[in-house]
Design a protein around this motif. Structure first.
Motif, PDB file in Angstrom:
ATOM      1  N   PHE A 119      -8.684   6.379   1.549  1.00  0.00           N
ATOM      2  CA  PHE A 119      -9.447   6.685   0.102  1.00  0.00           C
ATOM      3  C   PHE A 119     -10.945   6.099   0.425  1.00  0.00           C
ATOM      4  O   PHE A 119     -11.759   5.894  -0.566  1.00  0.00           O
ATOM      5  CB  PHE A 119      -8.833   5.831  -0.943  1.00  0.00           C
ATOM      6  N   THR A 120     -11.372   5.597   1.403  1.00  0.00           N
ATOM      7  CA  THR A 120     -12.832   5.178   1.695  1.00  0.00           C
ATOM      8  C   THR A 120     -13.837   6.075   2.178  1.00  0.00           C
ATOM      9  O   THR A 120     -14.746   5.935   2.050  1.00  0.00           O
ATOM     10  CB  THR A 120     -12.812   3.764   2.757  1.00  0.00           C
ATOM     11  N   LEU A 121     -13.185   7.126   2.290  1.00  0.00           N
ATOM     12  CA  LEU A 121     -14.001   8.587   2.687  1.00  0.00           C
ATOM     13  C   LEU A 121     -14.948   8.866   1.662  1.00  0.00           C
ATOM     14  O   LEU A 121     -14.627   9.046   0.479  1.00  0.00           O
ATOM     15  CB  LEU A 121     -12.944   9.700   2.867  1.00  0.00           C
ATOM     16  N   ALA A 122     -16.167   9.064   1.899  1.00  0.00           N
ATOM     17  CA  ALA A 122     -17.297   9.261   1.204  1.00  0.00           C
ATOM     18  C   ALA A 122     -17.316  10.560   0.516  1.00  0.00           C
ATOM     19  O   ALA A 122     -17.802  11.020  -0.675  1.00  0.00           O
ATOM     20  CB  ALA A 122     -18.639   9.095   1.700  1.00  0.00           C
ATOM     21  N   ASP A 123     -16.718  11.513   1.281  1.00  0.00           N
ATOM     22  CA  ASP A 123     -16.773  13.054   0.917  1.00  0.00           C
ATOM     23  C   ASP A 123     -15.462  13.073  -0.080  1.00  0.00           C
ATOM     24  O   ASP A 123     -14.242  12.922   0.092  1.00  0.00           O
ATOM     25  CB  ASP A 123     -16.270  13.924   2.222  1.00  0.00           C
ATOM     26  N   PRO A 124     -15.823  13.570  -1.531  1.00  0.00           N
ATOM     27  CA  PRO A 124     -14.831  13.458  -2.587  1.00  0.00           C
ATOM     28  C   PRO A 124     -13.732  14.814  -2.306  1.00  0.00           C
ATOM     29  O   PRO A 124     -12.573  14.587  -2.488  1.00  0.00           O
ATOM     30  CB  PRO A 124     -15.519  13.908  -3.800  1.00  0.00           C
ATOM     31  N   GLU A 125     -14.094  15.667  -1.552  1.00  0.00           N
ATOM     32  CA  GLU A 125     -13.233  16.989  -1.322  1.00  0.00           C
ATOM     33  C   GLU A 125     -12.260  16.421  -0.304  1.00  0.00           C
ATOM     34  O   GLU A 125     -10.970  16.795  -0.498  1.00  0.00           O
ATOM     35  CB  GLU A 125     -13.920  18.032  -0.509  1.00  0.00           C
ATOM     36  N   LYS A 126     -12.306  15.666   0.844  1.00  0.00           N
ATOM     37  CA  LYS A 126     -11.484  14.963   1.676  1.00  0.00           C
ATOM     38  C   LYS A 126     -10.627  13.947   0.901  1.00  0.00           C
ATOM     39  O   LYS A 126      -9.486  13.718   1.528  1.00  0.00           O
ATOM     40  CB  LYS A 126     -12.399  14.201   2.807  1.00  0.00           C
ATOM     41  N   ARG A 127     -11.224  13.319   0.002  1.00  0.00           N
ATOM     42  CA  ARG A 127     -10.427  12.448  -0.533  1.00  0.00           C
ATOM     43  C   ARG A 127      -9.144  12.975  -1.552  1.00  0.00           C
ATOM     44  O   ARG A 127      -8.122  12.593  -1.569  1.00  0.00           O
ATOM     45  CB  ARG A 127     -11.229  11.288  -1.603  1.00  0.00           C
ATOM     46  N   LYS A 128      -9.411  14.160  -1.921  1.00  0.00           N
ATOM     47  CA  LYS A 128      -8.513  14.887  -2.765  1.00  0.00           C
ATOM     48  C   LYS A 128      -7.315  15.377  -1.904  1.00  0.00           C
ATOM     49  O   LYS A 128      -6.321  15.657  -2.279  1.00  0.00           O
ATOM     50  CB  LYS A 128      -9.156  16.395  -3.395  1.00  0.00           C
ATOM     51  N   GLU A 129      -7.796  15.812  -0.426  1.00  0.00           N
ATOM     52  CA  GLU A 129      -6.635  16.053   0.516  1.00  0.00           C
ATOM     53  C   GLU A 129      -5.791  14.579   0.780  1.00  0.00           C
ATOM     54  O   GLU A 129      -4.617  14.781   0.967  1.00  0.00           O
ATOM     55  CB  GLU A 129      -7.154  16.490   1.771  1.00  0.00           C
ATOM     56  N   GLN A 191      -1.591  -1.823   0.768  1.00  0.00           N
ATOM     57  CA  GLN A 191      -1.563  -3.003   1.555  1.00  0.00           C
ATOM     58  C   GLN A 191      -2.738  -3.575   1.871  1.00  0.00           C
ATOM     59  O   GLN A 191      -3.574  -3.028   2.266  1.00  0.00           O
ATOM     60  CB  GLN A 191      -0.651  -2.434   2.894  1.00  0.00           C
ATOM     61  N   ASN A 192      -2.689  -4.926   1.895  1.00  0.00           N
ATOM     62  CA  ASN A 192      -3.700  -5.719   2.521  1.00  0.00           C
ATOM     63  C   ASN A 192      -3.705  -5.565   3.880  1.00  0.00           C
ATOM     64  O   ASN A 192      -2.780  -6.121   4.390  1.00  0.00           O
ATOM     65  CB  ASN A 192      -3.839  -7.117   2.003  1.00  0.00           C
ATOM     66  N   HIS A 193      -4.677  -4.764   4.599  1.00  0.00           N
ATOM     67  CA  HIS A 193      -4.411  -4.374   5.942  1.00  0.00           C
ATOM     68  C   HIS A 193      -5.637  -5.085   6.763  1.00  0.00           C
ATOM     69  O   HIS A 193      -5.958  -4.198   8.132  1.00  0.00           O
ATOM     70  CB  HIS A 193      -4.353  -2.902   6.123  1.00  0.00           C
ATOM     71  N   ASN A 194      -6.464  -5.829   6.217  1.00  0.00           N
ATOM     72  CA  ASN A 194      -7.603  -6.317   7.281  1.00  0.00           C
ATOM     73  C   ASN A 194      -8.487  -5.126   7.465  1.00  0.00           C
ATOM     74  O   ASN A 194      -9.263  -5.110   8.619  1.00  0.00           O
ATOM     75  CB  ASN A 194      -7.158  -7.127   8.397  1.00  0.00           C
ATOM     76  N   ASP A 195      -8.694  -4.035   6.633  1.00  0.00           N
ATOM     77  CA  ASP A 195      -9.615  -2.997   6.770  1.00  0.00           C
ATOM     78  C   ASP A 195     -10.421  -3.285   5.687  1.00  0.00           C
ATOM     79  O   ASP A 195     -11.608  -3.938   5.542  1.00  0.00           O
ATOM     80  CB  ASP A 195      -8.779  -1.636   6.833  1.00  0.00           C
ATOM     81  N   PHE A 196     -10.395  -2.107   4.651  1.00  0.00           N
ATOM     82  CA  PHE A 196     -11.195  -2.327   3.438  1.00  0.00           C
ATOM     83  C   PHE A 196     -10.926  -3.515   2.659  1.00  0.00           C
ATOM     84  O   PHE A 196     -11.637  -4.270   2.065  1.00  0.00           O
ATOM     85  CB  PHE A 196     -11.191  -1.103   2.259  1.00  0.00           C
ATOM     86  N   ILE A 197      -9.620  -3.912   2.647  1.00  0.00           N
ATOM     87  CA  ILE A 197      -8.930  -5.000   2.061  1.00  0.00           C
ATOM     88  C   ILE A 197      -8.882  -6.097   2.880  1.00  0.00           C
ATOM     89  O   ILE A 197      -7.923  -5.967   3.684  1.00  0.00           O
ATOM     90  CB  ILE A 197      -7.701  -4.565   1.124  1.00  0.00           C
ATOM     91  N   LYS A 198      -9.721  -6.962   2.898  1.00  0.00           N
ATOM     92  CA  LYS A 198      -9.606  -8.147   3.807  1.00  0.00           C
ATOM     93  C   LYS A 198      -8.923  -9.401   3.258  1.00  0.00           C
ATOM     94  O   LYS A 198      -8.415 -10.399   3.969  1.00  0.00           O
ATOM     95  CB  LYS A 198     -10.919  -8.617   4.524  1.00  0.00           C
ATOM     96  N   THR A 199      -9.342  -9.933   2.047  1.00  0.00           N
ATOM     97  CA  THR A 199      -9.096 -11.003   1.488  1.00  0.00           C
ATOM     98  C   THR A 199      -8.262 -11.154   0.239  1.00  0.00           C
ATOM     99  O   THR A 199      -8.178  -9.816  -0.379  1.00  0.00           O
ATOM    100  CB  THR A 199     -10.189 -11.885   1.150  1.00  0.00           C
ATOM    101  N   ALA A 200      -7.800 -12.127  -0.369  1.00  0.00           N
ATOM    102  CA  ALA A 200      -7.271 -12.279  -1.748  1.00  0.00           C
ATOM    103  C   ALA A 200      -8.135 -11.874  -2.824  1.00  0.00           C
ATOM    104  O   ALA A 200      -7.814 -11.184  -3.799  1.00  0.00           O
ATOM    105  CB  ALA A 200      -6.647 -13.735  -1.961  1.00  0.00           C
ATOM    106  N   GLU A 201      -9.332 -12.014  -2.678  1.00  0.00           N
ATOM    107  CA  GLU A 201     -10.479 -11.809  -3.861  1.00  0.00           C
ATOM    108  C   GLU A 201     -10.428 -10.317  -3.655  1.00  0.00           C
ATOM    109  O   GLU A 201     -10.366  -9.608  -4.711  1.00  0.00           O
ATOM    110  CB  GLU A 201     -11.938 -12.346  -3.369  1.00  0.00           C
ATOM    111  N   HIS A 202     -10.491  -9.491  -2.612  1.00  0.00           N
ATOM    112  CA  HIS A 202     -10.586  -8.198  -2.711  1.00  0.00           C
ATOM    113  C   HIS A 202      -9.229  -7.598  -3.356  1.00  0.00           C
ATOM    114  O   HIS A 202      -9.230  -6.453  -3.968  1.00  0.00           O
ATOM    115  CB  HIS A 202     -10.420  -7.684  -1.174  1.00  0.00           C
ATOM    116  N   VAL A 203      -8.110  -8.012  -3.186  1.00  0.00           N
ATOM    117  CA  VAL A 203      -6.869  -7.625  -3.558  1.00  0.00           C
ATOM    118  C   VAL A 203      -7.080  -7.779  -5.124  1.00  0.00           C
ATOM    119  O   VAL A 203      -6.706  -6.842  -5.826  1.00  0.00           O
ATOM    120  CB  VAL A 203      -5.594  -8.488  -3.061  1.00  0.00           C
TER     121      VAL A 203
END
Length: 303
Positions: A119-129, A191-203
Motif C-alpha cells: 500500500f506504499t505504491l504512489a500510483d493509486p491505480e496500482k493500489r486499487k489492484e 504486520q510490523n515488518h521493518n519496512d514502512f512500519i519499523k517502530t512502535a510509534e509507527h504502529v
C-alpha cells in the motif's frame, strides 16, 4: 435417633470445616485459577513461512505441512495465501474446502492467512489492484474459516513523499479492506515488518488513524530493530490480534536468541488471549528448527 443426630452433627461440622478451610485462601486460589485459565488460552500455531523453501520448490505441499503440525502437537496453522495453488488468484472452493476438511480431521484450527500486498505504491491505480487482492483473499479466508488475514503496509516511502503522506492514503486503502472484512467476519491485521512500519510509534500512528474493532496488529517479534524490542512489544501489544514469534530478536540492533520466558511474561501480563504462531527463518532443516522452537515455547507456556 441419637446416633443419627450425632452423625448429622459430625457431618455438618466436617462440611463447615471444609468450607472454612477452602475459603481461607480464596484470593490466592482465584489468582492461580485466573493464571491457569489465561495460560490455557494461549495456543501455539505455525506460520507456514517456516516451510517457505520446501513449499516453494514443491518438495512439500500444504497437506504435508498439516500432517507435520498435527504430529508435533500444534493447535493451529497460519497458512499464507501464496502457498495455495494459483496465487495471487484465489483457488476453487473445493481446493480450499479440502484443506479446511483436512485440518479439521487432524485437530488443527486455521488461525489465519495472509497476502503479499503493498500500500506504499504512489500510483493509486496500482493500489486499487492491491486492495482487490486483499478483498479476494478475505473471501477466501472466510471459506477456510480463518478469522484474520495478515496484510503488509508496503516496502518503503516513495521518492517525493513523506511517511505521513503515505500513511494518509494507506489508511484509506486499509479501511476499504476492513469494511470488506467485516462483511465476511474476517479481521484485517497489519504486520510490523521493518519496512514502512519499523517502530512502535509507527504502529500506534496507524492504529489510531484507523481505529476499528475489525483491525489489529500481527505483532512480529523479530521486526522491531530499533532500541529495546521488548519495550516496543509492550507498547503495541494492546493492538495485537495475532503474532509471529521468532527464534531471534534484535536488541539494540544486535540479533540474539529470543528470551521466550520474558516474552511470555509480557503476553500474560496483557489482555491478549489466543494463538501464538511461531515462524522460523534461516538455514537448516525447517522440520528440526520448527520442532525445537515449538518445544521451547511449549515448555515456557507449561511452566
Amino acid at each position: 435417633m441419637k446416633r443419627r443426630q450425632l452423625l448429622k452433627g459430625a457431618l455438618g461440622l466436617s462440611a463447615l470445616s471444609a468450607v472454612n478451610f477452602a475459603s481461607t485462601p480464596t484470593l490466592l486460589a482465584q489468582h492461580i485459577a485466573g493464571r491457569s485459565a489465561k495460560a490455557s488460552q494461549l495456543k501455539i500455531s505455525l506460520n507456514a513461512f517456516s516451510f517457505n523453501a520446501p513449499l516453494t520448490d514443491g518438495s512439500m505441499d500444504v497437506h504435508d505441512m498439516l500432517e507435520y503440525c498435527s504430529e508435533v502437537g500444534f493447535a493451529a496453522v497460519d497458512i499464507t495465501a501464496y502457498y495455495f495453488k494459483g496465487y495471487p488468484n484465489v483457488p476453487p472452493d473445493d481446493y480450499l474446502f479440502e484443506i479446511k476438511r483436512h485440518a479439521f480431521r487432524l485437530g488443527l484450527d486455521i488461525s489465519g492467512t495472509g497476502v503479499r500486498n503493498d500500500f506504499t505504491l504512489a500510483d493509486p491505480e496500482k493500489r486499487k489492484e492491491e486492495v482487490k487482492l486483499v478483498k479476494n483473499w478475505i473471501e477466501a479466508a472466510a471459506k477456510l474459516g480463518a478469522p484474520v488475514i495478515r496484510i503488509f503496509a508496503g516496502a518503503k516511502v516513495p521518492d517525493g513523499f513523506s511517511w505521513n503522506n503515505v500513511a494518509a492514503w494507506m489508511v484509506k486503502d486499509i479501511q476499504e479492506c476492513i469494511d470488506h472484512g467485516k462483511k465476511f467476519g474476517v479481521t484485517v491485521a497489519i504486520q510490523n515488518h521493518n519496512d514502512f512500519i519499523k517502530t512502535a510509534e509507527h504502529v500506534t500512528k496507524i492504529m489510531e488513524m484507523v481505529d476499528s474493532e475489525w483491525f489489529g496488529l500481527i505483532l512480529d517479534t523479530g521486526s522491531y530493530r530499533v532500541g529495546d524490542p521488548y519495550e516496543e512489544i509492550e507498547k503495541t501489544i494492546p493492538y495485537a490480534v495475532n503474532w509471529q514469534i521468532k527464534e531471534l530478536i534484535f536488541v539494540e540492533g544486535e540479533e540474539i536468541e529470543t528470551d521466550l520466558k520474558k516474552l511470555i511474561d509480557i503476553i500474560r501480563a496483557s489482555d491478549y488471549k489466543g494463538y501464538l504462531p511461531i515462524e522460523t527463518l534461516g538455514a537448516g532443516d525447517p522440520k528440526q528448527k520448527v520442532k525445537a522452537l515449538y518445544d521451547k515455547l511449549n515448555g515456557v507456556l507449561s511452566s
